[in-house]
Write an enzyme that holds these catalytic residues in place. Structure first.
Site, PDB file in Angstrom:
ATOM      1  CG  ASP B 418      -1.737   1.132   1.407  1.00 55.54           C
ATOM      2  OD1 ASP B 418      -2.270   1.558   0.383  1.00 55.54           O
ATOM      3  OD2 ASP B 418      -1.893   1.623   2.536  1.00 55.54           O
ATOM      4  CE  LYS B 419       0.341   7.446  -2.167  1.00 58.61           C
ATOM      5  NZ  LYS B 419       0.724   8.333  -1.069  1.00 58.61           N
ATOM      6  CD  GLU B 518      -6.300  22.478   0.509  1.00 64.00           C
ATOM      7  OE1 GLU B 518      -7.318  22.289   1.185  1.00 64.00           O
ATOM      8  OE2 GLU B 518      -6.192  23.374  -0.337  1.00 64.00           O
ATOM      9  CB  THR B 696      -1.733   3.562  -3.887  1.00 69.10           C
ATOM     10  OG1 THR B 696      -2.325   4.634  -3.189  1.00 69.10           O
ATOM     11  CG2 THR B 696      -1.320   4.003  -5.255  1.00 69.10           C
ATOM     12  N   GLY B 697      -4.843   3.421  -3.568  1.00 63.82           N
ATOM     13  CA  GLY B 697      -6.099   4.042  -3.959  1.00 63.82           C
ATOM     14  C   GLY B 697      -5.869   5.477  -4.398  1.00 63.82           C
ATOM     15  CG  ASP B 698      -3.069   8.742  -2.987  1.00 63.56           C
ATOM     16  OD1 ASP B 698      -3.891   9.645  -3.235  1.00 63.56           O
ATOM     17  OD2 ASP B 698      -2.354   8.704  -1.981  1.00 63.56           O
ATOM     18  CE  LYS B 843      -4.940  -0.893  -2.136  1.00 66.63           C
ATOM     19  NZ  LYS B 843      -4.577  -0.316  -0.859  1.00 66.63           N
ATOM     20  CG  ASN B 866      -7.268   0.973   1.877  1.00 65.95           C
ATOM     21  OD1 ASN B 866      -6.560   0.638   2.828  1.00 65.95           O
ATOM     22  ND2 ASN B 866      -6.974   1.964   1.087  1.00 65.95           N
TER      23      ASN B 866
END
Lengths: 351, 1374
Positions: B418-419, B518, B696-698, B843, B866
């Protein structure tokens, strides 16, 4: 199980607190850093080892060979030899089992057997190592505890079992015919030839403190093939009767292989002409031929041998050592060549 | 008024079985009922009614046994194991006298030992389960019983009870939220234990019940809930509340699930719907799949083979017995008649077969499994104890949660990582910036000895965040001096964002940002004197250099994927309007004013530098707007916003229109902090030939960025393929193209290979691995590069470095059956694979794919919920115990807190484990064959009568006493090379991947060696002893002497063999090896002693044997000869192997030996080529990098709308209280008041001064964005969301006539029937309705992406009341 994060699956929760509370101990054991010796097969160690090994085997082999050479052994198969062929034929028929039969075997000893001479009887193809044969004995009985294995009359058989039943019952009388003088009976020690523990621990007569043996064995039957009861095995020496009879004890110590020899007696060297062993000359063995071997295609033999520290004549061990020595030497040479010519590890690393 | 407790606690363990039975009965009823139970009916405060249904109580039970049932149940379970049953069968065989070749105790002693060891382990496990059950069941909760709150244990809570929860309490059961201390029945929960997501979620009660408030009202509440039966779907609940003849729809939004923790909510009340085993948590904690290692499987196969071998030997010996009995035995019958039931040789042979099965059973070693378990347990403890895998920051040691997989750690070929949270810390830090062509920040001169001095902000700025680190004080100087650009720069950062602030007490600011980037930027601005204090939907209050300033927020031009930028338009107190924009440099630099050209060049140089360092960059720009410009644009924007069709496009166009001619301010560089040591770990792991895939979900940019920064992707790579097609065809095309290109390139490269090898190849540490041993002549000897594969499979010998980046949609296509092989072959030829935008399910699919096609051992590592599916489906799952909850850890087999520990886990622990296990197995099979086969040879001499060679006690004790400890010590402690070496030479890991140390070939070698040993051990004593006599003349050929000689020779030979096998002689090994030998002689003498014989003459036949045998020199000469013959060839073979074909481990060992001897560090230079990897790659940092800029945030579109709507503003927070004190009321209160007094106020009444920013919108389901896709296919999740959306929309519709933002409406009772009516409307109808009327609501279904990554159903009010006007109105009211 998701609900219980508090209880770790393994390990214990320690009472300590603080940021390093759960830090594993810094012990050599837990960190797998125990001081250790890590040997490695390098040419420096292996090759000398091989040569050394070869040398040791060689020396041992030679020494053993010389030792073995100094022993003498005379082996006589008397199954059908001499006059025994009559008895051999006679024993083929089991109905004649009760009839005595004796025969004579004549043989010369060309070179005197020096020192202690041991007299063995040998059997071939007799399986004392069968499982059921060995299981049939009862050590409890032999130690004088109980009497079991009833015969047809309900009497316990003493000693019971196939081993005792099949006891070797030939007997031998060895006579020396010197070149001069009369024939002399060769005296044999028939006692004290069993293992000490067998004679004194493993085999005990039933409580014979104040009873005679006959009384002690009262109410028992003799084994099926036996001609006489257990308390009359040695007619000459009453203390050698019952379960502690040496012949019985020796027979009861089962052989590991189908061909075996068992000690019959040791030359008694107190009197002339046997003080130095068995002198050269002609000998006869008078055999009371009782034990039938033709049922199982067996052979019977008599062995006369002298001993060294190492035991009787046994060529296998020195030869095996010599062969091993040669093979190890060969291997050592091959390894040396391989290491010298093709070896990758040592040389390149050392450069 | 206490509820009768049915069981006092102290009896708990005793009474459990009863309870359990009861529960079982209940469960049994339910299991039959389950098919019929379509729905669950629960009436509040009515136990009698609810008891009719026999719902499970809240008592949970995870333990398996209790004191009474332990023995039978545990034994029953153990005898389900084939091995145990087999030994039981043998035991029964041994009781048959005709067969019994061994005493019964030879089997029962080892069996009992094995069973009791397992039983102790099970009992310990169960004890902990009892303890934890007890602890959970005895937690206190407050139950409302007949109008008053009473403390009750969790286990006594029943379905239908109303319980009170307080802040930070665990939710005791699945509750329907009735009311809470917060307004509108809102409450906040943390679901980390449930789904692993650490962010807070909001739950809201049904409006009618939220009005109930205090316990007195709740006590009289008698609503009845009808809902679905218990299930395991965490994100779904479907039910209806019937109360006072009205129906209210219930969704997951109204539910508090067991396992959650109440946060930031004083108290709330809930109605128990599902309790104990029915709760979703328990329904989800299903049995995890039992993982087996490949060695396990191999072992089982081998045991089967051995079993077959055993049967063969039995058959051979039985045939032998038949022949013998016929030929010889029949003649021998006068001495030994057959036993009564035996009447012919065939029957005798049949019995002999079984007898031999009993004797030879030791080839299937009974202690094998238990020894393997013990060894693995030892290895697990070593993992737990490893100090170097302990993270002192989080006080977490590594934990082996499964004890059965250790050796597989030494065979891993693919790592799926995962990331976020795994590779990265998910912490962003403001690292560098470029302001007006001047770069600030650390690392300007990486070579210089620059002491890092943290800039101290406190004297300058009391509001500074003490945790913020910045190492260049020139920037602070520049701020202090008052450089306008710098000021503008930070002002932009303090204004242009969507962060919410919370001020607990004066100066103590907490920023809640949607993405950590942010937050990092705003925090940077805060520390440099531009403190963002608070915001309202229409204003932003900051403190600029100590002076409070309030800007009017005119518009937020929100971020989206296409725009890659966001802007705000603000009016400062002086009335000047300014647009501030931050965004990806690629898009932003195009929109600059031409006068910026020079600055732009400098800045983009800086950007390149930053990007090469793996930093995430943003460019900042501003534009001053005149009043006219603003007016015209806001008009066009309003039009676009109102547009019925293509609203998005038109809005984008409008944004585009104003974001032009901007002035460049500079750029920021944010470091997405990698976890410590990630780069090195990845480098080392890839040197160990482990392929690392990042799943990754990114977003793609983020993922690629991280790929670069952790050196998975480098600029030296031959090619990076990006697969992002949306259709099957395009994905196939792209894959094909990538494949073709790889083949082409590798062909051309192969030609150039020679030159390259000679040339500067060393610059890239990775390449060496790929190309085998190229380069340096000093390099260590390592196994030659695997022979080139036959050209039939081109993909297997791709040279050159490729990387593949594939995103979620494409992956979905690539995973389809017809394309998966192609995908696998392409992806596996790449050095690095990054899958972005993947769902948890995908995944797992990727992992399964590799498992299926590559037959390789896979490891999945992750930290979040996840990752659970991936962790569960991989051979080995590793959980990072980080911030994201413990879900991943709970599902994992190993857990620790830092990614970098992975290298130690694999390269040290895994490698050792594998090595030890292999050595253990080899030796174990060897020693048992050497031991057992002697019987086989003896069979030919004893008439196949199943006579054993050894004493029965020796047979009993051989495996469990005489030879077990040395091999266990080797299996637990052995090391071929020390741990630092295995990290230095990652190549040492390779034998495990190739399965070299224990496979069928090695097994046969062991077996052959064992058989050879048995031959020697039988025939040498046989040949020697059959003629030998004692020195007293007594023949040595008796059975007992032979048995003792052979047994002693055997024990000595196997001890010498273990001594040869042991590579690491610790004290323990010495003690065990010598101790075992000593023990052998001691026990033998004891068993052959007179004392024992006198007590049990029938059991100890061997009296005196040891003594009279071992005193004979011949015997010792025999033993020595046998040992020499057994060991010498093995020694020669081993030496030749080490000498001619040394493994890398041998070489490393040798080097170390030489090094130790010479006592000088010669070896360092040898190892240098390998050790230097980290530094080599480090040195290349300055290389020209491709520009990777990114507004590559975990940013979601639409957050701006949420802000301007004010929806997500926390009501109880002090920040808003402060704000309220300034503005006399909270904004929400204002709205509520407005709802009552100005129900139909025209929205745009506020007029000129505050032109309504039309992007203001209301997000109707304020809580829905938290929905997580757990389990379930994506289709289903879409379906579910679709199902849920209309419900929310109907509420919206119902509320629309009164112009009430529905979530705020404490849905008055007259609204309810309308809601019911509206409930029949289809989504389409809602949409149509919304489209027609200006006051209506539009439903926008998200894009496909949104469908995959959390849904958002937004309902946008085009003409909702604008906040500034509200403020005005509020003041009017006041």
């Amino acid at each position: 199980m998701v609900d219980v994060p508090e209880v770790p699956l393994m390990g214990k929760v320690k009472g300590k607190s603080g940021p390093l509370a759960r830090r594993p101990d810094n012990s050599a054991f837990k960190q797998q850093r125990l001081p250790a010796w890590s040997p490695m097969l390098t040419a420096n160690t292996v090759l000398p080892f091989f040569y050394l090994m070869s040398l040791i085997c060689m020396l041992l082999g030679v020494w053993l060979l010389l030792t073995v050479q100094s022993t003498q052994e005379i082996k006589l198969d008397y199954t059908e030899a001499g006059t025994c062929d009559i008895c051999f034929e006679k024993r083929k028929n089991s109905s004649n089992a009760a009839q005595p039969c004796s025969c004579t075997l004549v043989f010369p000893i060309k070179k005197a057997l020096k020192g202690d001479v041991f007299f063995y009887y040998g059997l071939q193809n007799f399986h004392q190592n069968l499982r059921r044969y060995m299981d049939s004995r009862d050590d409890g009985q032999m130690v004088g505890r109980k009497k079991n294995l009833k015969d047809q009359n309900g009497l316990p058989i003493a000693p019971c079992g196939a081993v005792a039943n099949s006891i070797f019952n030939d007997s031998f009388i060895l006579t020396y015919h010197g070149s001069s003088g009369p024939s002399v009976l060769v005296p044999l020690l028939r006692k004290g030839i069993a293992w000490y523990t067998d004679k004194n621990v493993k085999y005990r007569n039933p409580n014979n403190d104040n009873m005679t043996l006959v009384q002690a064995f009262e109410g028992t039957a003799q084994p099926l093939y036996w001609q006489k009861p257990v308390y009359e095995l040695d007619p000459l020496d009453p203390t050698n009767n019952g379960f502690i009879n040496d012949d019985l004890i020796i027979w009861m110590r089962e052989a590991a292989f189908p061909n075996f020899k068992k000690l019959y007696g040791v030359l008694y060297r107190a009197n002339q002409p046997f003080t130095k062993g068995l002198p050269a000359g002609n000998y006869t063995i008078n055999i009371s031929y009782n034990f039938p071997v033709q049922y199982f295609q067996g052979r019977k033999e008599v062995v006369l041998t002298t001993l060294t520290w190492f035991g009787g004549q046994n060529h296998f061990l020195p030869v095996a050592y010599l062969v091993t020595s040669c093979l190890t030497l060969l291997m050592a040479v091959i390894l040396t060549v391989a290491w010298w010519k093709f070896g990758k590890n040592g040389k390149r690393m050392e450069e | 008024m206490t509820v009768p407790k049915d069981i006092p606690d102290k009896w708990f363990p005793l009474v459990l079985p009863l309870k359990r039975k009861k529960q079982k009965a209940v469960n049994g009823v339910k299991s039959t009922k389950k098919r019929t139970e379509e729905e669950r009916r629960v009436r509040a405060n009515d136990r009698e009614y609810n008891e009719k249904f026999q719902y499970a109580s809240n008592c949970i039970m995870t333990s398996k046994y209790n004191i009474v049932t332990f023995l039978p149940v545990n034994l029953f379970e153990q005898f389900q194991e084939v091995a145990n049953t087999y030994f039981l069968f043998l035991l029964i065989l041994q009781l048959i006298p005709q067969i019994s070749s061994l005493s019964w105790f030879t089997t029962i002693v080892p069996l009992a030992l094995v069973l009791s060891i397992t039983a102790v382990k099970d009992a310990t496990d169960d004890y902990f389960r009892h303890k934890s059950d007890n602890q959970v069941n005895n937690r206190q909760s407050q139950v409302l019983i007949r109008g008053s709150l009473q403390n009750e244990k969790w286990m006594n809570v029943r379905v239908g009870d109303i319980i009170k929860l307080e802040n930070n309490q665990f939710v005791a059961a699945d509750l329907l939220l009735l009311s809470s201390s917060e307004p509108h029945g809102l409450c906040y929960i943390e679901t980390a234990e449930l789904d692993g997501e650490s962010n807070m979620k909001v739950r809201q009660s049904v409006p009618v019940t939220s009005a109930l408030g205090d316990p007195n009202n709740l006590a009289s509440f008698d609503g009845e809930v009808v809902c679905e039966p218990p299930n395991n779907k965490l994100d779904r609940f479907c039910g209806t509340l019937y109360w006072r003849d009205k129906k209210y729809t219930l969704t997951n939004q109204n539910m508090l699930l067991r396992g959650c923790v109440l946060r930031n909510t004083e108290a709330c009340y809930g109605l128990v719907i599902f309790a104990g085993p029915d709760s979703k948590l328990m329904q989800n904690s299903g049995r995890t799949k039992f993982k087996r290692t490949s060695i396990d499987r191999l072992m089982n196969t081998l045991v089967l083979w051995i079993f077959g071998f055993l049967v063969c030997m039995g058959v051979i010996l039985a045939v032998g017995n038949a022949v013998w009995e016929r030929e010889v035995g029949s003649l021998f019958q006068s001495y030994l008649p057959w036993d009564p039931p035996v009447d012919n040789f065939m029957f005798s042979a049949f019995l002999s077969f079984w007898s031999y099965v009993i004797i030879l059973n030791t080839v299937v070693p009974i202690s094998l499994y238990v020894s393997v378990e013990v060894i693995r347990l030892g290895h697990s403890y070593f993992i737990n104890w490893d100090k170097q895998m302990f993270c002192s920051q989080c006080n977490t040691p590594a934990e082996a949660r499964t004890t059965t997989l250790n050796e597989e750690l030494g065979q891993v070929e693919y790592i799926f990582s995962d990331k976020t949270g795994t590779l990265t810390q998910n912490i962003m830090s403001f690292n560098k910036c470029s302001i007006n062509g001047q770069t600030y920040g650390e690392g300007t001169d990486p070579l210089g000895p620059q002491p890092k001095v943290k800039v101290d902000f406190t004297p300058f700025n009391p509001l500074a965040d003490p945790n913020f680190c910045f190492y260049d004080d020139t920037l602070l100087e520049s701020v202090k001096v008052g450089d306008t650009h710098t000021h503008k720069f930070f002002r932009l950062l303090s204004l242009c964002h969507t962060v919410m602030s919370e001020e607990k007490s004066e100066g103590e600011l907490f920023y809640k940002a949607q993405s950590p980037d942010e937050s990092a930027l705003v925090t940077a601005a805060r520390n440099f004197g531009f403190v963002f204090r608070s915001r309202t939907p229409g204003t932003i209050t900051t403190t600029e250099m100590g002076r409070p300033v309030t800007y009017t927020l005119l518009a937020i031009l929100d971020f989206n994927n296409i725009r890659k930028r966001m802007s705000v338009i603000v009016r400062n107190p002086e009335g000047r309007i300014c647009l501030y924009c931050k965004g990806a440099d690629t898009v932003l630099l195009e929109r600059l004013h031409p006068s910026n050209q020079e600055l732009m060049n400098i800045t983009s140089d800086h950007l390149n530098e930053y990007a090469a360092d793996g930093l995430r960059t943003l460019a900042l720009a501003y534009r001053d707007l005149s009043e006219d410009e603003w007016e015209t644009w806001s008009e066009s924007h309003r039009c676009a916003d109102k547009a019925a069709s293509c609203r998005e496009d038109r809005l984008a166009a409008a944004y585009e229109q104003i974001e032009q001619d901007m002035m460049l301010l500079g750029a920021t560089a944010i470091e997405d902090k990698l976890q410590e040591g990630v780069q090195e770990t990845i480098a080392v792991l890839s040197l160990a030939n482990i392929k690392i895939w990042v799943l990754t979900g990114d977003k793609q940019e983020t993922a690629v960025n991280i790929g670069y920064s952790c050196k998975m992707l480098t600029d030296d790579m031959t090619d990076v393929f990006i697969i992002s097609g949306h259709t099957v065809q395009s994905v196939r095309q792209e894959l094909g193209r990538a494949k073709q290109r790889m083949i082409d390139l590798s062909r051309t490269r192969d030609g150039e290979k020679e030159e390259e090898m000679a040339g500067g190849f060393m610059e890239n540490g990775f390449k060496e691995v790929q190309e085998g041993d190229g380069g340096g002549g000093k390099q260590l000897q390592c196994p030659p590069p695997s022979a080139p594969a036959p050209p039939s499979n081109l993909m297997d010998n791709i040279s050159g470095e490729f990387a593949l980046v594939i995103n979620g949609h494409s992956l979905a296509h690539a995973l389809e059956a017809d394309m998966e092989t192609e995908f696998v072959s392409t992806a596996c030829a790449c050095k690095a694979v990054i899958c972005c935008r993947v769902t948890p399910l995908q995944k797992a699919q990727v992992v399964e794919l590799i498992k299926k096609h590559k037959k390789a051992v896979t490891l999945a590592i992750g930290d979040g919920a996840n990752d659970v599916s991936m962790i569960k489906s991989a051979h080995i799952g590793v959980g990072i115990s980080g911030q994201e909850g413990i879900q991943a850890v709970l599902a994992s087999d190993y857990s620790f807190s830092q990614f970098r520990f992975l290298q130690r886990l694999l390269l040290v622990h895994g490698r050792w484990s594998y090595l030890r296990m292999c050595r253990f197995l080899c030796y174990f099979f060897y020693k048992n064959f050497a031991f057992t086969m002697v019987h086989f040879w003896f069979g030919f001499f004893c008439g196949f009568s199943a006579q054993t060679v050894y004493d029965q006690y020796f047979i009993t004790l051989y495996n469990i006493v005489y030879t077990s400890l040395p091999v266990l010590a080797m299996g637990i402690f052995d090391q071929d090379v020390p741990d630092q070496r295995s990290l230095e030479y990652p190549k040492l890991y390779e034998p495990g991947q190739l399965n070299l140390l224990f496979n069928k070939r090695e097994f046969f070698i062991c077996i052959a060696q064992g058989i050879y040993t048995s031959v020697v051990l039988f025939f040498v004593p046989c040949a020697v002893l059959s003629n030998a006599t004692q020195s007293t003349g007594v023949p040595l050929a008796d059975y007992q002497t032979f048995a003792v000689t052979t047994a002693t020779a055997l024990v000595i030979v196997v001890s010498v063999q273990i001594a040869l096998d042991t590579g690491f002689w610790t004290v323990i090994n010495h003690v065990f090896v010598w101790g075992s030998l000593g023990l052998y002689f001691t026990i033998m003498f004891a068993l052959h002693s007179q004392t024992l014989f006198k007590i049990f003459p029938n059991q100890f036949h061997f009296v005196g044997s040891a003594q009279s045998t071992l005193l004979q020199p011949v015997v010792w000469l025999t033993i020595a000869l046998a040992t020499a013959i057994c060991i010498v060839p093995v020694l020669a073979f081993r030496f030749l192997k080490v000498d001619l074909k040394p493994q890398l481990s041998d070489t490393v060992r040798y080097t170390q030996l030489v090094r130790q001897k010479k006592r000088k560090p010669v070896g360092r230079s040898v190892g240098g080529a390998w050790c230097g990897v980290g530094s080599v790659s480090e040195g290349r940092l300055g290389a020209r990098g491709s520009r990777r800029s990114g507004y590559a945030f975990a940013h979601q579109e639409g957050f701006g709308e949420l802000i301007t709507s004010g929806k997500n503003m926390r009501l109880s927070s002090l920040a808003l209280a402060n704000f309220a004190s300034r503005h006399s009321s909270t904004w929400i209160d204002t709205l509520r008041r407005k709802k009552h007094s100005y129900a139909h106020t025209p929205p745009s009444a506020s007029g000129e001064s505050s032109p309504a920013p039309s992007c203001v919108s209301v997000s109707v389901p304020p809580l829905s964005s938290s929905s997580s896709v757990l389990g379930g296919t994506q289709d289903i999740s879409i379906e579910e969301e679709r199902g849920a959306a209309p419900v929310q929309n109907t509420q919206a519709v119902a509320a629309s006539p009164t112009q009430t933002p529905p979530t705020l409406a404490s849905a008055s009772e007259e609204a309810a029937p309308q809601a019911l009516n509206a409930g029949v409307l289809t989504p389409a109808a809602v949409r149509a309705h919304g489209g027609d009327s200006p006051g209506g609501w539009t439903v926008t279904l998200g894009t496909v992406q949104e469908a995959l990554f959390g849904w958002k159903t937004r309902t946008i009010a085009s003409n909702s009341p604008d906040p500034p006007s509200v403020a005005k109105e509020t003041s009017q009211i006041e």
